[in-house]
Write a protein that holds these residues in place. Sequence first.
Motif, PDB file in Angstrom:
ATOM      1  N   ASN A 215      -7.670   0.404  -0.829  1.00  0.00           N
ATOM      2  CA  ASN A 215      -6.555   0.177   0.305  1.00  0.00           C
ATOM      3  C   ASN A 215      -6.993  -1.118   1.306  1.00  0.00           C
ATOM      4  O   ASN A 215      -6.921  -1.723   1.913  1.00  0.00           O
ATOM      5  CB  ASN A 215      -6.994   1.271   1.767  1.00  0.00           C
ATOM      6  CG  ASN A 215      -8.979   0.976   1.973  1.00  0.00           C
ATOM      7  OD1 ASN A 215      -9.323   0.429   1.307  1.00  0.00           O
ATOM      8  ND2 ASN A 215      -9.014   1.563   2.926  1.00  0.00           N
TER       9      ASN A 215
ATOM     10  N   GLN B 205      -2.720   5.000   1.758  1.00  0.00           N
ATOM     11  CA  GLN B 205      -3.801   3.835   1.704  1.00  0.00           C
ATOM     12  C   GLN B 205      -4.694   3.473   0.257  1.00  0.00           C
ATOM     13  O   GLN B 205      -5.899   3.682   0.866  1.00  0.00           O
ATOM     14  CB  GLN B 205      -4.480   3.248   2.749  1.00  0.00           C
ATOM     15  CG  GLN B 205      -3.397   3.138   3.949  1.00  0.00           C
ATOM     16  CD  GLN B 205      -3.791   2.830   5.231  1.00  0.00           C
ATOM     17  OE1 GLN B 205      -4.074   3.761   5.736  1.00  0.00           O
ATOM     18  NE2 GLN B 205      -3.708   1.316   5.302  1.00  0.00           N
TER      19      GLN B 205
ATOM     20  N   TYR C 193      -5.797  -5.331   2.166  1.00  0.00           N
ATOM     21  CA  TYR C 193      -5.138  -6.433   2.700  1.00  0.00           C
ATOM     22  C   TYR C 193      -4.592  -7.609   2.543  1.00  0.00           C
ATOM     23  O   TYR C 193      -3.493  -8.308   3.092  1.00  0.00           O
ATOM     24  CB  TYR C 193      -5.848  -5.644   4.883  1.00  0.00           C
ATOM     25  CG  TYR C 193      -5.472  -4.526   5.269  1.00  0.00           C
ATOM     26  CD1 TYR C 193      -4.691  -4.332   5.556  1.00  0.00           C
ATOM     27  CD2 TYR C 193      -6.412  -3.848   5.238  1.00  0.00           C
ATOM     28  CE1 TYR C 193      -4.093  -2.434   6.289  1.00  0.00           C
ATOM     29  CE2 TYR C 193      -6.447  -2.531   5.931  1.00  0.00           C
ATOM     30  CZ  TYR C 193      -5.395  -1.943   6.372  1.00  0.00           C
ATOM     31  OH  TYR C 193      -5.572  -0.693   6.976  1.00  0.00           O
TER      32      TYR C 193
ATOM     33  N   GLN D 208       0.896  -1.063   0.120  1.00  0.00           N
ATOM     34  CA  GLN D 208       0.036   0.047  -0.231  1.00  0.00           C
ATOM     35  C   GLN D 208       0.571   1.449  -0.165  1.00  0.00           C
ATOM     36  O   GLN D 208       2.637   1.020   0.373  1.00  0.00           O
ATOM     37  CB  GLN D 208      -1.129  -0.316   1.102  1.00  0.00           C
ATOM     38  CG  GLN D 208      -1.929  -1.415   1.891  1.00  0.00           C
ATOM     39  CD  GLN D 208      -2.413  -0.952   2.902  1.00  0.00           C
ATOM     40  OE1 GLN D 208      -1.932  -0.407   3.465  1.00  0.00           O
ATOM     41  NE2 GLN D 208      -4.095  -1.962   2.690  1.00  0.00           N
TER      42      GLN D 208
ATOM     43  N   ALA E 271      -3.444   0.107  -3.646  1.00  0.00           N
ATOM     44  CA  ALA E 271      -2.623  -1.156  -3.191  1.00  0.00           C
ATOM     45  C   ALA E 271      -2.203  -1.916  -3.767  1.00  0.00           C
ATOM     46  O   ALA E 271      -3.632  -2.071  -5.014  1.00  0.00           O
ATOM     47  CB  ALA E 271      -4.341  -1.338  -1.969  1.00  0.00           C
TER      48      ALA E 271
END
Lengths: 368, 50
Positions: free
Chosen positions: A215, A153, A217, A149, A156
């Motif tokens: 953003n 953010q 993960y 990232q 990504a």
Amino acid sequence: MTITLDGTTGITTPTTSTTGEFVTSVTSFKNRIINGAMVFDQRNVGASVTISSDNTKTLDRWNSRCESSLFNSYSVQQSSTATTGFVNSLLVTSLSTASIGATAFASQEQRIEGLNMTDFGWGSASAVPITVSFWVRSSLTGTFGGYIQNSAQNRAYVFTYTISAANTWEQKSITIAGDTTGTWLTTNGIGLRVGWNLGTGTTFSGTAGSWGSTNYYSATGSINLLATNGATFYITGVQLEKGSTATSFDYRSIGAELVMCQRYYETTSYPSASQGLDTTQLSIIWNANFSSGQKYLVAKRAAPTVTLYGRTNVAGAPSRTDTGAAITGTSTASSVNSIGFLSVSLGQTLTAYSTFALEVGYTAASEL
Amino acid sequence: MYKLLKNIEGDVKSVLRIADSACVPFDPANIDYQQYLAWLAEGNTPLPAE
């Protein structure tokens, strides 16, 4: 050993040696990860830390992301379990069978300073690819996820890797095309974040293998370690380098690696976890509530947050050398900048013509 | 909770984070200072310097 110099490829040396020669990297700082071998843990010196807040700093340079619904659902610890060539790893242990809500996220990440990736060209047409390589071992098998990232953010790239055998070290590498758009800082702020998913819901999960204005993960459908009570995850030998090929781990000298860590955090207690007699001696100016100052071991990324200690290891309470007594009240560093602090502001008012030395231990934190 | 701190020259250029007795300098690149600014933006007020 043969060293080749030509006009096309520059200088070429072997990456491994079978005859005992000294072999080192042609280019310095090949690995942009600091403490990738997990040898430094200045804050906790091997003690386990239960993650109860977001952005908890654990091993040097390593950061735990944790959305509030997953507080206290995992611990992080420096481990002596490691694969050949390493002596430490970072261990994550799941402490419950967590329900991963849509907006939940938890990960282990490292934030690379922008000044350490000025040559990546990210955010422009000249963006270069990078390769992330690491050794990993888990009690779970299957497809795991991770991410790159930017600072804000809003860019990504999600990646996946597969762990084939439980409780067995496996080396993984992922090559990622450089991002030609977005804002990537080349300052002393966050250049990029590289992270490994532990538990992420649908809101922050997406399709692996491409850049997006997201953003995320983790990759949709990948394993959430925190959903399995007692599950373990070890990682070491982490390297992030320019190019499309994973090369051998960049072993830096132990002293150089510590200095690199100390740009972001240092403590006078290390290698102990507690402050004590091994502190800095500062002198008191008579009839004033300020002492002399202190220069850090290593200049910091930015003016750090400074906490003072004395013999009792109580924050804000340095000690008098002559009596050993703690200064009452809360003493603080004064005029803090990136290379030191000018003085200590005492928490108690001294009588006139006080002269003694002050024992001061400190932590100075300038993490990203 | 925070408390403003004066340096030896009497200027306020840092703040005490009371919870852990840490001195947070007014540096925009310091993440603890960024958290302090967010705390201020929520409408909170630090204790005055002595």
